[in-house]
Scaffold this active site. Structure first.
Site, PDB file in Angstrom:
ATOM      1  N   ASP A 176      83.226 -53.373 -38.782  1.00  0.00           N
ATOM      2  CA  ASP A 176      82.380 -53.449 -39.973  1.00  0.00           C
ATOM      3  C   ASP A 176      83.192 -53.784 -41.226  1.00  0.00           C
ATOM      4  O   ASP A 176      84.375 -53.447 -41.307  1.00  0.00           O
ATOM      5  CB  ASP A 176      81.650 -52.107 -40.162  1.00  0.00           C
ATOM      6  CG  ASP A 176      80.461 -52.226 -41.099  1.00  0.00           C
ATOM      7  OD1 ASP A 176      80.014 -53.358 -41.370  1.00  0.00           O
ATOM      8  OD2 ASP A 176      79.979 -51.180 -41.560  1.00  0.00           O
TER       9      ASP A 176
ATOM     10  N   ASN B 151      70.932 -56.578 -36.443  1.00  0.00           N
ATOM     11  CA  ASN B 151      71.594 -57.636 -37.225  1.00  0.00           C
ATOM     12  C   ASN B 151      70.799 -58.945 -37.270  1.00  0.00           C
ATOM     13  O   ASN B 151      71.115 -59.830 -38.072  1.00  0.00           O
ATOM     14  CB  ASN B 151      73.016 -57.887 -36.720  1.00  0.00           C
ATOM     15  CG  ASN B 151      73.994 -56.788 -37.072  1.00  0.00           C
ATOM     16  OD1 ASN B 151      74.932 -56.497 -36.324  1.00  0.00           O
ATOM     17  ND2 ASN B 151      73.814 -56.142 -38.219  1.00  0.00           N
TER      18      ASN B 151
HETATM   19  C1  IPE Z   1      77.053 -52.151 -37.387  1.00  0.00           C
HETATM   20  O1  IPE Z   1      77.310 -52.617 -38.666  1.00  0.00           O
HETATM   21  C2  IPE Z   1      76.941 -53.301 -36.439  1.00  0.00           C
HETATM   22  C3  IPE Z   1      78.170 -54.051 -36.194  1.00  0.00           C
HETATM   23  C4  IPE Z   1      79.331 -53.809 -36.717  1.00  0.00           C
HETATM   24  C5  IPE Z   1      78.050 -55.127 -35.270  1.00  0.00           C
HETATM   25  P1  IPE Z   1      76.169 -52.860 -39.728  1.00  0.00           P
HETATM   26  O2  IPE Z   1      76.821 -53.376 -40.937  1.00  0.00           O
HETATM   27  O3  IPE Z   1      75.085 -53.685 -39.134  1.00  0.00           O
HETATM   28  O4  IPE Z   1      75.591 -51.384 -39.949  1.00  0.00           O
HETATM   29  P2  IPE Z   1      74.825 -50.752 -41.171  1.00  0.00           P
HETATM   30  O5  IPE Z   1      73.689 -51.686 -41.515  1.00  0.00           O
HETATM   31  O6  IPE Z   1      75.799 -50.652 -42.289  1.00  0.00           O
HETATM   32  O7  IPE Z   1      74.372 -49.416 -40.699  1.00  0.00           O
HETATM   33  C1  IPE Z   2      80.281 -56.415 -39.576  1.00  0.00           C
HETATM   34  O1  IPE Z   2      80.495 -56.738 -40.902  1.00  0.00           O
HETATM   35  C2  IPE Z   2      79.843 -57.591 -38.745  1.00  0.00           C
HETATM   36  C3  IPE Z   2      78.454 -57.521 -38.290  1.00  0.00           C
HETATM   37  C4  IPE Z   2      77.631 -56.535 -38.512  1.00  0.00           C
HETATM   38  C5  IPE Z   2      77.962 -58.651 -37.525  1.00  0.00           C
HETATM   39  P1  IPE Z   2      79.303 -56.783 -41.937  1.00  0.00           P
HETATM   40  O2  IPE Z   2      78.770 -58.165 -41.964  1.00  0.00           O
HETATM   41  O3  IPE Z   2      78.311 -55.715 -41.677  1.00  0.00           O
HETATM   42  O4  IPE Z   2      80.063 -56.493 -43.285  1.00  0.00           O
HETATM   43  P2  IPE Z   2      79.549 -55.632 -44.503  1.00  0.00           P
HETATM   44  O5  IPE Z   2      79.186 -54.290 -43.979  1.00  0.00           O
HETATM   45  O6  IPE Z   2      78.355 -56.367 -45.066  1.00  0.00           O
HETATM   46  O7  IPE Z   2      80.697 -55.601 -45.443  1.00  0.00           O
HETATM   47 MG    MG Z   3      78.178 -53.787 -42.271  1.00  0.00          MG
END
Ligand code: IPE
Ligand code: IPE
Ligand code: MG
Length: 243
Positions: free
Chosen positions: A17, A65
Site C-alpha cells: 500500500d 479496487n
Molecule cells: C489494500 O489497499 C489493497 C491492496 C494493497 C491491493 P487499499 O488502498 O485498497 O485499502 P484501503 O482502501 O486504504 O482500505
Molecule cells: C496500493 O497503493 C496499490 C493498490 C491498492 C492497487 P494505493 O494505490 O492504494 O496507494 P495509496 O493508498 O492511494 O497511497
Molecule cells: Mg491504498
C-alpha cells in the site's frame, strides 16, 4: 544480513500500500507509483527467497479496487500482464526463478488474456519448491469465504457431505490458500492499520506489523525490521505466556 540466527516466519504476507501517495509526493501520476511498487515487489521476492522465507503472499489488487478510475485499473492490469510476460520470457531463456506461483482471488471479472497467463504461470511453476509466492489479484477475504461456503453447499446438495461434517479444516481446504500454512506475519506499509479485506480467515492468529514507509520506498532492510519485530513477539494462540 542482520536477521542471521533469527527464526524466520514461515509465511509472510504483505499489503503493498501507498503507491498513490508516493507518486503524489513527487508530483507524478498515481500509475507511476504502481510502476515503482511493481519493481519493489520483484526486489522483495528476490530478497525473501535469499533469506529463506518459504511462503510470501502479496496483496496486489482487491475486489474493492475496481472502484478506481478505468485508467488506474488498466495500468495495474498492464503491470500484471508485463510481469507474466517477463516470467515466461525468463523461463524461455532458462533464467526462471524457483518460485511456485499461485494467484489467489476470483478469476471471474479479470481480463481473459490475464486469466490465461495466470493459469499458465501456475501450471509451469507447479513443481517448483524453493519458495511459494501468492499474488492476490481480484482478491477479497470475504468473497473467498463465500466461495468456499458455496462449494460446501454444493457438496451437501449432492449428498456428499453432512452439515455437521463442516469443520475448519474442510473450509480451509476450499480457500484459495488451500494446503498452505496461515500467515505468521502480516506487514502493512504506508501508515494504515487495517486489513482491508485481506486474508480475513487466515489471519486469525497472525502477527501484524505496520510501517509508515510507503510501499515504493520499502526495502529489504524494512523487511528485516519487520522480521526482527516479529521475532520478539510472544505468540500464545490462546495459551499462557512462555518463559
Ligand atoms: C489494500 O489497499 C489493497 C491492496 C494493497 C491491493 P487499499 O488502498 O485498497 O485499502 P484501503 O482502501 O486504504 O482500505
Ligand atoms: C496500493 O497503493 C496499490 C493498490 C491498492 C492497487 P494505493 O494505490 O492504494 O496507494 P495509496 O493508498 O492511494 O497511497
Ligand atoms: Mg491504498
Amino acid at each position: 544480513m542482520p536477521i542471521d540466527g533469527i527464526s524466520l516466519p514461515q509465511h509472510i504476507a504483505i499489503i503493498m500500500d501507498g503507491n498513490g501517495r508516493w507518486a503524489k509526493q513527487r508530483g507524478l501520476v498515481r500509475t507511476e507509483g504502481h510502476k515503482k511498487g511493481a519493481e519493489v515487489f520483484r526486489k522483495i521476492c528476490r530478497y525473501a527467497s535469499d533469506i529463506g522465507v518459504r511462503y510470501l503472499t502479496f496483496y496486489a489488487f482487491s475486489t474493492e479496487n475496481w472502484k478506481r478510475s478505468k485508467q488506474e485499473v488498466g495500468a495495474i492490469m498492464d503491470l500484471l500482464r508485463n510481469y507474466l510476460f517477463e516470467m515466461e520470457e525468463r523461463e524461455r531463456e532458462n533464467e526462471g526463478s524457483g518460485y511456485r506461483i499461485r494467484f489467489i482471488g476470483a478469476r471471474e471479472g479479470m481480463p481473459a488474456d490475464i486469466v490465461e497467463l495466470m493459469d499458465a504461470a501456475e501450471a509451469r511453476s507447479a513443481d517448483k519448491t524453493h519458495m511459494h509466492i501468492n499474488i492476490a489479484v481480484n482478491y477479497g477475504g470475504r468473497a473467498e469465504i463465500v466461495h468456499a461456503a458455496r462449494l460446501l453447499g454444493e457438496q451437501i446438495k449432492a449428498g456428499a457431505l453432512q452439515p455437521e461434517e463442516i469443520t475448519e479444516e474442510r473450509l480451509s481446504a476450499l480457500l484459495y490458500t488451500a494446503d498452505q500454512p496461515d500467515p505468521d506475519l502480516i506487514i502493512r506499509p504506508s501508515g494504515e492499520q487495517r486489513l482491508s479485506n485481506f486474508l480475513v480467515w487466515q489471519s486469525a492468529y497472525a502477527e501484524f506489523y505496520y510501517d509508515d514507509v510507503l510501499w515504493p520506498d520499502f526495502t529489504p532492510e524494512d523487511l528485516d525490521k519487520a522480521i526482527l519485530a516479529y521475532a520478539k513477539r510472544d505468540r500464545r494462540f490462546g495459551g499462557v505466556q512462555s518463559q
